[in-house]
Motif scaffolding. Structure first.
Motif, PDB file in Angstrom:
ATOM      1  N   ARG A  95      36.895  42.552  28.703  1.00 45.95           N
ATOM      2  CA  ARG A  95      36.249  43.864  28.678  1.00 45.95           C
ATOM      3  C   ARG A  95      37.082  44.882  27.909  1.00 45.95           C
ATOM      4  NH1 ARG A  95      31.974  44.495  32.483  1.00 45.95           N
ATOM      5  NH2 ARG A  95      31.764  42.671  33.840  1.00 45.95           N
ATOM      6  N   TYR A 110      41.527  50.408  26.339  1.00 40.58           N
ATOM      7  CA  TYR A 110      42.203  49.306  27.015  1.00 40.58           C
ATOM      8  C   TYR A 110      41.349  48.046  26.926  1.00 40.58           C
ATOM      9  CZ  TYR A 110      44.848  52.997  29.450  1.00 40.58           C
ATOM     10  OH  TYR A 110      45.637  54.082  29.768  1.00 40.58           O
ATOM     11  N   ALA A 135      40.887  44.303  28.907  1.00 42.55           N
ATOM     12  CA  ALA A 135      41.184  43.748  30.217  1.00 42.55           C
ATOM     13  C   ALA A 135      40.574  42.368  30.344  1.00 42.55           C
ATOM     14  CB  ALA A 135      40.641  44.657  31.319  1.00 42.55           C
ATOM     15  N   ARG A 136      41.294  41.506  31.044  1.00 40.77           N
ATOM     16  CA  ARG A 136      40.778  40.196  31.383  1.00 40.77           C
ATOM     17  C   ARG A 136      40.223  40.260  32.788  1.00 40.77           C
ATOM     18  NH1 ARG A 136      43.963  34.937  33.353  1.00 40.77           N
ATOM     19  NH2 ARG A 136      43.632  36.068  35.293  1.00 40.77           N
ATOM     20  N   GLU A 137      38.978  39.919  32.949  1.00 40.46           N
ATOM     21  CA  GLU A 137      38.375  39.933  34.269  1.00 40.46           C
ATOM     22  C   GLU A 137      38.759  38.661  35.008  1.00 40.46           C
ATOM     23  OE1 GLU A 137      34.313  41.055  34.267  1.00 40.46           O
ATOM     24  OE2 GLU A 137      33.958  40.415  36.343  1.00 40.46           O
ATOM     25  N   GLY A 138      39.251  38.832  36.238  1.00 44.86           N
ATOM     26  CA  GLY A 138      39.640  37.668  37.015  1.00 44.86           C
ATOM     27  C   GLY A 138      40.146  38.077  38.375  1.00 44.86           C
ATOM     28  N   ASP A 139      40.836  37.193  39.036  1.00 50.08           N
ATOM     29  CA  ASP A 139      41.399  37.473  40.350  1.00 50.08           C
ATOM     30  C   ASP A 139      42.911  37.377  40.280  1.00 50.08           C
ATOM     31  OD1 ASP A 139      38.666  35.761  42.004  1.00 50.08           O
ATOM     32  OD2 ASP A 139      38.911  37.902  41.586  1.00 50.08           O
ATOM     33  N   PRO A 140      43.624  38.437  39.969  1.00 49.71           N
ATOM     34  CA  PRO A 140      43.105  39.790  39.686  1.00 49.71           C
ATOM     35  C   PRO A 140      42.782  40.001  38.208  1.00 49.71           C
ATOM     36  CG  PRO A 140      45.469  39.866  39.656  1.00 49.71           C
ATOM     37  CD  PRO A 140      45.093  38.418  39.931  1.00 49.71           C
ATOM     38  N   ASP A 141      42.257  41.178  37.888  1.00 48.73           N
ATOM     39  CA  ASP A 141      42.108  41.588  36.498  1.00 48.73           C
ATOM     40  C   ASP A 141      43.469  41.942  35.927  1.00 48.73           C
ATOM     41  OD1 ASP A 141      39.345  43.645  37.601  1.00 48.73           O
ATOM     42  OD2 ASP A 141      39.319  41.531  37.014  1.00 48.73           O
ATOM     43  N   TRP A 187      45.228  44.185  32.642  1.00 43.73           N
ATOM     44  CA  TRP A 187      44.944  45.216  31.660  1.00 43.73           C
ATOM     45  C   TRP A 187      46.077  45.290  30.636  1.00 43.73           C
ATOM     46  CZ3 TRP A 187      41.407  49.725  32.461  1.00 43.73           C
ATOM     47  CH2 TRP A 187      40.478  49.498  33.498  1.00 43.73           C
ATOM     48  N   GLY A 188      45.726  45.691  29.420  1.00 46.20           N
ATOM     49  CA  GLY A 188      46.734  45.982  28.422  1.00 46.20           C
ATOM     50  C   GLY A 188      47.223  47.408  28.560  1.00 46.20           C
TER      51      GLY A 188
END
Lengths: 106, 114
Positions: B35, B94, B96-102, B104-105
């Motif tokens: 995202r 920014y 961001a990789r969505e996941g568990d957890p996300d 962010w750059g």
């Protein structure tokens, strides 16, 4: 459209418990994340799936959920916890964000 | 270790185009939901776009038709092509990789001003 509501500011003394709430209808059906943002640093997720804590995040950070309100609790807040905190959740294809809460610890 | 490093931000005039990059390490951009989120100066966070692992995309209404998100598997990099830029697009962007957890750059600043 979806909305998440947070208090604009919370202030505590070091060692006290800080609680930041986030409310919104979408929270009844979707998990919430909590994001910590400090100036000049990459934002960091401190809680995901309402109450899970990523590795490396201090145990004083915890999350809870009840209906359409979620709460980030910082037990024994430290000066280094001073930051902006955002709740956010997934809704349709979007990420929906709260307006952010400025936590002051002094 | 998951890392995201954005680049490409600049001061540009209204109406021009700009491409942002987000170099990923520690995971594959291709197999994750990625995202873009932006934050205008002194304001809150606004979701911009998402690209799913199957390549499908979605955009916020504020950028639909002007921004295009894409990814390059060989470079393990996410892109955001921003066209017809407006003053209201001024923000830190920014990825961001969505996941568990996300994850962010650290963000890259885009300023649109004449």
């Amino acid at each position: 459209s979806y909305e998440l509501t947070q208090p604009s500011s919370v202030s505590v003394s070091p060692g006290q418990t800080a609680r930041i709430t986030c409310s919104g209808d979408v929270l009844a059906t979707e998990y919430t994340r909590w994001l910590q943002q400090k100036p000049g640093q990459a934002p960091v997720v401190v809680i995901y799936k309402d109450s899970d804590r990523p590795s490396g995040i201090p145990e004083r950070f915890s999350g809870s959920s009840s209906g359409t309100t979620v709460t980030l609790t910082i037990s024994g807040a430290q000066v280094e916890d001073e930051a902006d905190y955002y709740c956010y959740s997934a809704a349709d294809n979007n990420w929906v964000f709260g307006g952010g809460t400025k936590l002051t610890v002094l | 270790e998951v890392q995201l490093v954005e680049s490409g931000g600049a001061l540009v005039q209204p109406g021009v185009s700009l491409r942002l990059s987000c170099a990923a390490s520690g995971f594959s951009v291709s197999s994750n939901y990625m995202r873009w989120v932006r934050q205008a100066p002194g304001k809150g966070l606004e979701w911009v776009s998402v690209i799913y692992s199957d390549g499908s995309t979605s955009y916020a209404d504020s950028v639909k038709g002007r921004f295009i998100v894409s990814k390059d598997k060989s470079k393990n990099t996410l892109f955001l092509q921003m066209n017809s830029l407006r003053a209201e697009d001024t923000a830190v962007y920014y990825c961001a990789r969505e996941g568990d957890p996300d994850y962010w750059g650290q963000g890259t600043l885009v300023t649109v001003s004449s």
